[in-house]
Design a protein around this motif. Structure first.
Motif, PDB file in Angstrom:
ATOM      1  N   THR A 153     -43.589  86.747 -34.050  1.00  0.00           N
ATOM      2  CA  THR A 153     -45.053  87.103 -33.936  1.00  0.00           C
ATOM      3  C   THR A 153     -45.255  88.667 -33.928  1.00  0.00           C
ATOM      4  O   THR A 153     -44.322  89.484 -33.549  1.00  0.00           O
ATOM      5  CB  THR A 153     -45.299  86.795 -32.348  1.00  0.00           C
ATOM      6  OG1 THR A 153     -45.144  85.365 -32.209  1.00  0.00           O
ATOM      7  CG2 THR A 153     -46.874  87.038 -32.123  1.00  0.00           C
ATOM      8  N   SER A 154     -46.392  89.146 -34.627  1.00  0.00           N
ATOM      9  CA  SER A 154     -46.644  90.527 -34.929  1.00  0.00           C
ATOM     10  C   SER A 154     -46.657  91.096 -33.323  1.00  0.00           C
ATOM     11  O   SER A 154     -47.099  90.973 -32.521  1.00  0.00           O
ATOM     12  CB  SER A 154     -47.858  90.756 -35.436  1.00  0.00           C
ATOM     13  OG  SER A 154     -48.050  92.001 -35.876  1.00  0.00           O
ATOM     14  N   SER A 155     -46.117  92.449 -33.358  1.00  0.00           N
ATOM     15  CA  SER A 155     -46.215  93.119 -32.346  1.00  0.00           C
ATOM     16  C   SER A 155     -47.834  93.779 -31.989  1.00  0.00           C
ATOM     17  O   SER A 155     -48.177  94.505 -30.732  1.00  0.00           O
ATOM     18  CB  SER A 155     -45.270  94.616 -32.178  1.00  0.00           C
ATOM     19  OG  SER A 155     -45.694  95.315 -33.420  1.00  0.00           O
ATOM     20  N   ARG A 156     -48.786  93.550 -33.103  1.00  0.00           N
ATOM     21  CA  ARG A 156     -50.109  94.136 -32.872  1.00  0.00           C
ATOM     22  C   ARG A 156     -50.739  93.360 -31.988  1.00  0.00           C
ATOM     23  O   ARG A 156     -50.665  92.295 -31.741  1.00  0.00           O
ATOM     24  CB  ARG A 156     -50.555  93.972 -34.413  1.00  0.00           C
ATOM     25  CG  ARG A 156     -51.997  94.093 -34.482  1.00  0.00           C
ATOM     26  CD  ARG A 156     -52.440  93.743 -35.975  1.00  0.00           C
ATOM     27  NE  ARG A 156     -53.757  93.523 -36.027  1.00  0.00           N
ATOM     28  CZ  ARG A 156     -54.497  93.132 -37.268  1.00  0.00           C
ATOM     29  NH1 ARG A 156     -53.505  92.621 -38.051  1.00  0.00           N
ATOM     30  NH2 ARG A 156     -55.699  92.784 -37.437  1.00  0.00           N
ATOM     31  N   ARG A 157     -51.391  93.990 -31.095  1.00  0.00           N
ATOM     32  CA  ARG A 157     -52.354  93.217 -30.148  1.00  0.00           C
ATOM     33  C   ARG A 157     -53.454  92.484 -30.547  1.00  0.00           C
ATOM     34  O   ARG A 157     -53.876  93.089 -31.574  1.00  0.00           O
ATOM     35  CB  ARG A 157     -52.917  94.426 -29.124  1.00  0.00           C
ATOM     36  CG  ARG A 157     -51.695  94.995 -28.197  1.00  0.00           C
ATOM     37  CD  ARG A 157     -52.278  96.023 -27.051  1.00  0.00           C
ATOM     38  NE  ARG A 157     -53.191  95.227 -26.228  1.00  0.00           N
ATOM     39  CZ  ARG A 157     -53.960  95.643 -25.335  1.00  0.00           C
ATOM     40  NH1 ARG A 157     -53.997  97.148 -25.251  1.00  0.00           N
ATOM     41  NH2 ARG A 157     -54.766  94.851 -24.401  1.00  0.00           N
ATOM     42  N   ALA A 158     -53.476  91.228 -30.159  1.00  0.00           N
ATOM     43  CA  ALA A 158     -54.898  90.575 -30.410  1.00  0.00           C
ATOM     44  C   ALA A 158     -56.130  91.343 -30.002  1.00  0.00           C
ATOM     45  O   ALA A 158     -56.150  91.514 -28.797  1.00  0.00           O
ATOM     46  CB  ALA A 158     -54.909  89.365 -29.852  1.00  0.00           C
ATOM     47  N   LEU A 203     -60.559  92.291 -36.260  1.00  0.00           N
ATOM     48  CA  LEU A 203     -59.218  91.974 -36.841  1.00  0.00           C
ATOM     49  C   LEU A 203     -58.581  93.171 -37.917  1.00  0.00           C
ATOM     50  O   LEU A 203     -57.724  93.081 -38.086  1.00  0.00           O
ATOM     51  CB  LEU A 203     -59.126  90.546 -37.230  1.00  0.00           C
ATOM     52  CG  LEU A 203     -59.406  89.431 -36.483  1.00  0.00           C
ATOM     53  CD1 LEU A 203     -59.484  88.132 -37.349  1.00  0.00           C
ATOM     54  CD2 LEU A 203     -57.979  89.026 -35.545  1.00  0.00           C
ATOM     55  N   ALA A 214     -54.049  87.318 -39.739  1.00  0.00           N
ATOM     56  CA  ALA A 214     -53.926  88.023 -38.514  1.00  0.00           C
ATOM     57  C   ALA A 214     -54.050  87.117 -37.397  1.00  0.00           C
ATOM     58  O   ALA A 214     -53.393  87.401 -36.170  1.00  0.00           O
ATOM     59  CB  ALA A 214     -54.910  89.153 -38.563  1.00  0.00           C
ATOM     60  N   GLU A 217     -50.931  85.546 -36.819  1.00  0.00           N
ATOM     61  CA  GLU A 217     -49.534  86.542 -36.172  1.00  0.00           C
ATOM     62  C   GLU A 217     -49.828  87.274 -34.894  1.00  0.00           C
ATOM     63  O   GLU A 217     -48.792  87.667 -34.341  1.00  0.00           O
ATOM     64  CB  GLU A 217     -49.711  87.742 -37.259  1.00  0.00           C
ATOM     65  CG  GLU A 217     -48.888  87.111 -38.716  1.00  0.00           C
ATOM     66  CD  GLU A 217     -48.716  88.225 -39.782  1.00  0.00           C
ATOM     67  OE1 GLU A 217     -47.984  88.057 -40.720  1.00  0.00           O
ATOM     68  OE2 GLU A 217     -49.539  89.344 -39.525  1.00  0.00           O
ATOM     69  N   THR A 218     -51.072  87.115 -34.435  1.00  0.00           N
ATOM     70  CA  THR A 218     -51.289  87.656 -33.188  1.00  0.00           C
ATOM     71  C   THR A 218     -51.479  86.763 -32.145  1.00  0.00           C
ATOM     72  O   THR A 218     -51.691  87.083 -30.996  1.00  0.00           O
ATOM     73  CB  THR A 218     -52.693  88.619 -33.094  1.00  0.00           C
ATOM     74  OG1 THR A 218     -53.679  87.842 -33.446  1.00  0.00           O
ATOM     75  CG2 THR A 218     -52.501  89.820 -34.066  1.00  0.00           C
ATOM     76  N   LEU A 220     -53.890  84.350 -31.749  1.00  0.00           N
ATOM     77  CA  LEU A 220     -55.268  83.966 -31.656  1.00  0.00           C
ATOM     78  C   LEU A 220     -55.305  82.265 -32.183  1.00  0.00           C
ATOM     79  O   LEU A 220     -56.201  81.646 -31.360  1.00  0.00           O
ATOM     80  CB  LEU A 220     -56.336  84.911 -32.278  1.00  0.00           C
ATOM     81  CG  LEU A 220     -56.786  86.242 -31.720  1.00  0.00           C
ATOM     82  CD1 LEU A 220     -57.261  87.245 -32.814  1.00  0.00           C
ATOM     83  CD2 LEU A 220     -57.217  86.125 -30.331  1.00  0.00           C
TER      84      LEU A 220
END
Length: 224
Positions: A153-158, A203, A214, A217-218, A220
């Motif tokens: 999972t991406s470290s990018r915040r949803a 996004l 996205a 990966e986030t 959602l």
């Protein structure tokens, strides 16, 4: 070696295509399929990602069919370089032999609007070219789910989406068009378009394919 033909006489109603593949037989087959159509034409070919940038700048095609696996510069890096330039530059459709090729996801991240299997039928190839030429993403929900499943999972915040935007995003992830989403949610098509524009902005996604990637990966949207 890059080649081009007939690019000096441009008909705006015709979709100009460049083919990039290191296999001459693949390039020849794609050219035969595309050039047989009255609304499409191949204006150039390249056998390597190194040649793509200059060819695109000179010919300014609307669509590039880009092989992923090529010597020297592969299709992922070539896509990244093309998309880093003028936003008006062509839509890119990457070609792959295997639908579970992890490189496909990397190419979509790099800016490709969709991907196509090399074993696709002529009808599927023509549909794909026309779809992305019209400005739409070529979205294969099941294939994208398979590609992102198992990846970290991406470290990018949803981002914070509204409840309605989340509903629309989940329906996009199933492959529904704006009109189909409107019918499902009992909304007007223009209202759906407004929600789509808003969620793309939140996004930081260029198109629907980027939005679905996205979303997975986030977290959602969950695969399955």
């Amino acid at each position: 070696m890059a080649t081009d033909a007939g690019a000096d006489v441009r008909d705006e109603s015709t979709v100009d295509v460049v083919i990039v593949d290191d296999e001459p037989l693949v390039r020849g087959g794609l050219r035969a399929i595309i050039d047989a159509q009255p609304d499409l034409r191949v204006v150039g070919e390249a056998a390597d990602g190194v040649e793509v940038g200059e060819l695109v700048r000179r010919l300014r095609p609307r669509v590039v069919l880009m092989d992923i696996r090529m010597p020297r510069i592969d299709g992922i890096e070539a896509t990244r370089r093309v998309r880093a330039g003028d936003p008006a530059l062509p839509k890119i459709l990457v070609l792959t032999t295997f639908e579970n090729d992890d490189n496909v996801l990397d190419a979509l991240h790099a800016g490709a609007q969709g991907f196509l299997l090399k074993r696709a039928s002529p009808e599927e190839i023509l549909h794909a070219v026309r779809t992305i030429a019209a400005g739409d993403s070529l979205l294969f929900p099941a294939a994208i789910r398979a590609l992102v499943t198992g990846r970290p999972t991406s470290s990018r915040r949803a981002p914070q989406l509204t409840e309605r935007e989340t509903e629309v995003l989940r329906l996009i992830a199933t492959g529904l068009t704006n009109a189909e989403i409107a019918g499902t949610l009992f909304l007007g098509v223009e209202t759906v378009k407004t929600h789509v524009r808003a969620l793309l902005a939140k996004l930081d996604a260029r198109d629907r394919t980027q939005a679905v990637i996205a979303a997975y990966e986030t977290g959602l949207v969950r695969p399955g």
